[in-house]
Design an enzyme around this catalytic site. Structure first.
Site, PDB file in Angstrom:
ATOM      1  N   ARG A 171     -37.830 -24.832  -2.351  1.00 56.30           N
ATOM      2  CA  ARG A 171     -38.927 -24.377  -3.685  1.00 56.30           C
ATOM      3  C   ARG A 171     -38.178 -22.284  -3.149  1.00 56.30           C
ATOM      4  NH1 ARG A 171     -40.779 -29.145  -4.518  1.00 56.30           N
ATOM      5  NH2 ARG A 171     -39.391 -29.443  -6.548  1.00 56.30           N
ATOM      6  N   ASP A 200     -33.519 -30.685  -3.228  1.00 51.67           N
ATOM      7  CA  ASP A 200     -34.389 -30.023  -4.976  1.00 51.67           C
ATOM      8  C   ASP A 200     -33.551 -29.433  -5.641  1.00 51.67           C
ATOM      9  OD1 ASP A 200     -36.650 -30.893  -6.382  1.00 51.67           O
ATOM     10  OD2 ASP A 200     -38.011 -31.866  -4.587  1.00 51.67           O
ATOM     11  N   HIS A 270     -34.510 -34.959  -9.044  1.00 48.44           N
ATOM     12  CA  HIS A 270     -34.484 -33.556  -7.640  1.00 48.44           C
ATOM     13  C   HIS A 270     -33.475 -33.177  -6.713  1.00 48.44           C
ATOM     14  CE1 HIS A 270     -38.829 -33.190  -8.620  1.00 48.44           C
ATOM     15  NE2 HIS A 270     -38.817 -34.014  -8.174  1.00 48.44           N
ATOM     16  N   ASP A 333     -39.561 -40.171  -6.164  1.00 46.94           N
ATOM     17  CA  ASP A 333     -40.031 -39.385  -6.984  1.00 46.94           C
ATOM     18  C   ASP A 333     -39.781 -38.976  -8.184  1.00 46.94           C
ATOM     19  OD1 ASP A 333     -39.241 -36.729  -5.257  1.00 46.94           O
ATOM     20  OD2 ASP A 333     -40.963 -36.170  -5.742  1.00 46.94           O
ATOM     21  N   GLU A 334     -40.486 -39.320  -8.954  1.00 48.96           N
ATOM     22  CA  GLU A 334     -40.333 -38.515 -10.152  1.00 48.96           C
ATOM     23  C   GLU A 334     -38.516 -38.249 -10.923  1.00 48.96           C
ATOM     24  OE1 GLU A 334     -43.731 -35.024  -9.610  1.00 48.96           O
ATOM     25  OE2 GLU A 334     -41.642 -34.585  -8.691  1.00 48.96           O
ATOM     26  N   TRP A 406     -48.235 -40.407  -2.370  1.00 47.71           N
ATOM     27  CA  TRP A 406     -48.994 -39.740  -2.802  1.00 47.71           C
ATOM     28  C   TRP A 406     -49.390 -39.474  -4.744  1.00 47.71           C
ATOM     29  CZ3 TRP A 406     -47.589 -36.169  -7.243  1.00 47.71           C
ATOM     30  CH2 TRP A 406     -46.091 -36.763  -8.176  1.00 47.71           C
ATOM     31  N   GLU A 484     -43.406 -24.344  -3.429  1.00 47.84           N
ATOM     32  CA  GLU A 484     -43.137 -23.263  -5.586  1.00 47.84           C
ATOM     33  C   GLU A 484     -43.929 -21.649  -5.556  1.00 47.84           C
ATOM     34  OE1 GLU A 484     -44.077 -26.528  -5.465  1.00 47.84           O
ATOM     35  OE2 GLU A 484     -43.726 -28.091  -6.999  1.00 47.84           O
TER      36      GLU A 484
END
Ligand code: ACM
Ligand code: ZN
Length: 550
Positions: A171, A200, A270, A333-334, A406, A484
């Protein structure tokens, strides 16, 4: 005669003043040793005439001796020479580093100080290095021709084998020098793992020889959103990456300090930076652009294409060769599955693999599980094991995968119950990109939340409810530093210091030996060292005013 008496008196007072001013070491450092037992002896006086002995021919111990010499010079201004030695008679009056097979834990240390000398012992050079960190932190900061070390035996042993800090270099990008300084911070605090987030949606930061566009295209974005994902972008091209040569250099720098780097190649989500470089990796074929905002995108790798699997294998082959540690982090993740639901190739893959939805688990979740299992098997050829975010628990991966908990502490407990090894990194309180106070008006922009120094200190990695035979699965804990909103190195340091000190006590001390007030009393001597190195830290966390607000 009178004159002589006067001279003697004057001389004695100089000696007395000198003695009064000679600073003394204090072994009550952070993290606190397990035992500090006084020994009946005068103090050892640390002067530039002392030597640092290490066992002849042992390169690791020689490096340890050089570190100790460097630290003593930085702390006191005195340069001590190092000396290889095999003769125990040489040890007298000096500092001696030695290996002692009778010490049980690989990273334990034992320091013995008497007027006749100082001995720093460990079972391994890594243990000796931990003892060196303790001795270093016990010294006062500032020029001193002599420092007294009180006679004592000091022992310490880490409670957990995995003591980690994460750094997101995607980021925002941090130079190799900044990453090395981050490693220095970890070493000072007795940490032994650095989780390096390298890929990412907003950038691809690791050179992969077989896919040059990953860094030619994927390492650069055309702008960055302002604030918390506002519609406004700064329009400034931003990026950077680490060449393989730089990565090898950083891996060695960390290894010299007994820190293992765990690289993360996050998949199947990501991955937009890679898809911007090679659009065929996505279900729709793109075009994609390196993301300029934060969050989670529906565009993830297409698993219906053989080329995607080949890409993953090729990337991981180069990664496995660059990082000698046993673990590779594969993210997980995600990863929204909406593209897979609509992609004929992904659906065909689900059919070909005979995957069927099972209870709460969709076929697409199990497709992610199949990818994970494939990668797990592939990496085992290199002697590697995978670690991934706790979403993997929903994909039926086998228990050789280590789980990083997490989304709270619960997934960690669940993973351990199932037989997975687990590293605890719950957002609350181990996300160090969160604020450190509730009164955020005067703080640099952060993700949100509030993880105070005290919350970090009070964290317990092993859930009460875990049965005795599952507790060993909790390998340790780690704080995560997503960037970020962290744009520069001083801001990284500000988010980390001093919360990493609290985490260090969580990871080194048994719960019954922790005491927050005592920790706070010891902290100023550690922050003196932060200042010595010009590291930025949140000084307000040391005040009581701050606690009153939180
Ligand atoms: C995470 O914070 N998405 C692992
Ligand atoms: Zn697809």
């Amino acid at each position: 005669m009178k004159k002589l008496l006067l001279i003697i008196a004057a001389w004695m007072s100089v000696v007395a003043i000198g003695m009064a001013q000679t600073p003394r070491a204090d072994y009550r450092v952070v993290p606190l040793p397990d035992a500090i037992n006084g020994i009946k002896s005068a103090d050892f006086s640390l002067t530039p005439q002392r030597l640092i002995n290490y066992p002849t021919g042992n390169r690791d111990m020689e490096r340890n001796a050089l570190f100790l010499s460097q630290y003593i010079e930085e702390m006191t201004g005195n340069h001590l020479s190092i000396r290889p030695t095999r003769n125990s008679r040489d040890y007298a009056d000096n500092i001696t580093l030695l290996l002692d097979g009778k010490i049980i834990n690989e990273e334990s240390y034992r320091i013995t100080v008497t007027a006749r000398g100082v001995e720093i012992a460990g079972k391994t050079p890594a243990g000796v290095f931990q003892g060196i960190q303790v001795l270093r932190k016990s010294l006062p900061v500032g020029p001193a021709p002599m420092v007294y070390l009180p006679a004592a035996q000091i022992e310490g042993s880490p409670r957990f084998g995995y003591r980690g800090m994460h750094l997101d270099c995607v980021r925002h990008f941090f130079s190799t020098e900044a990453v090395k300084r981050y490693i220095d911070i970890l070493a000072l605090h007795g940490m032994n793992r650095m989780h390096w987030h390298l890929t990412d949606d907003q950038g691809w930061r690791i050179e992969i020889k077989k896919y040059p566009r990953l860094t030619e295209v994927g390492a650069w974005r055309d702008g960055t959103t302002l604030g918390h994902n506002s519609p406004v972008k700064d329009g400034i091209r931003y990026g950077g990456y680490y060449s393989q040569e730089e990565i090898r250099d950083i891996v060695q720098y960390a290894a010299d300090r007994y820190i293992t780097i765990i690289p993360e190649i996050d998949m199947p989500g990501h991955m937009v930076a890679a898809m911007a470089a090679y659009p065929e990796l996505g279900c729709t074929g793109g075009p994609y652009e390196v993301w300029q905002r934060w969050g989670v995108t529906d565009d993830i790798l297409c698993l219906g294409k053989d080329n995607t699997l080949r890409f993953i294998e090729d990337v991981l082959t180069e990664v496995a060769q660059l990082f000698p540690g046993e673990m590779i982090h594969i993210g997980g993740d995600e990863s929204p599955r909406v593209r897979w639901e609509q992609c004929p190739l992904c659906q065909q893959r689900i059919k070909d693999l005979g995957i069927k939805a099972e209870g709460k688990q969709s076929a697409e979740a199990l497709l992610q599980g199949a990818l994970t299992t494939h990668v797990q098997q592939y990496l085992s050829n290199f002697g590697k094991r995978i670690i991934g975010w706790d979403e993997l628990l929903g994909c039926e991966v086998d228990t050789t995968a280590t789980i990083m908990s997490w989304r709270g502490a619960e997934p960690g407990a669940q993973g351990a119950q199932l037989g997975h090894d687990v590293v605890m990194t719950p957002v609350d309180p181990l996300y160090f990109d969160y604020y450190q106070t509730k009164s955020t008006w005067n703080e640099p922009l952060a993700f949100g939340g509030c993880n105070t120094l005290k919350k970090v200190y009070d964290f317990e990695p092993v859930a009460d409810k875990l049965p005795a035979d599952k507790r060993g699965h909790i390998l340790g804990a780690q704080a995560n530093v997503w960037t970020e909103y962290i744009t520069c190195e001083p801001q990284v340091q500000y988010q980390v210091l001093p919360r990493i000190a609290a985490l260090a006590e969580v990871l080194w001390l048994n719960p019954q030996d922790k005491n927050y007030q005592d920790f706070k009393d010891r902290l100023p001597r550690l922050t003196n060292i932060y200042r010595l190195y010009n590291w930025t830290y949140r000084a307000k966390s040391l005040t009581t005013e701050d606690e009153a607000n939180d």
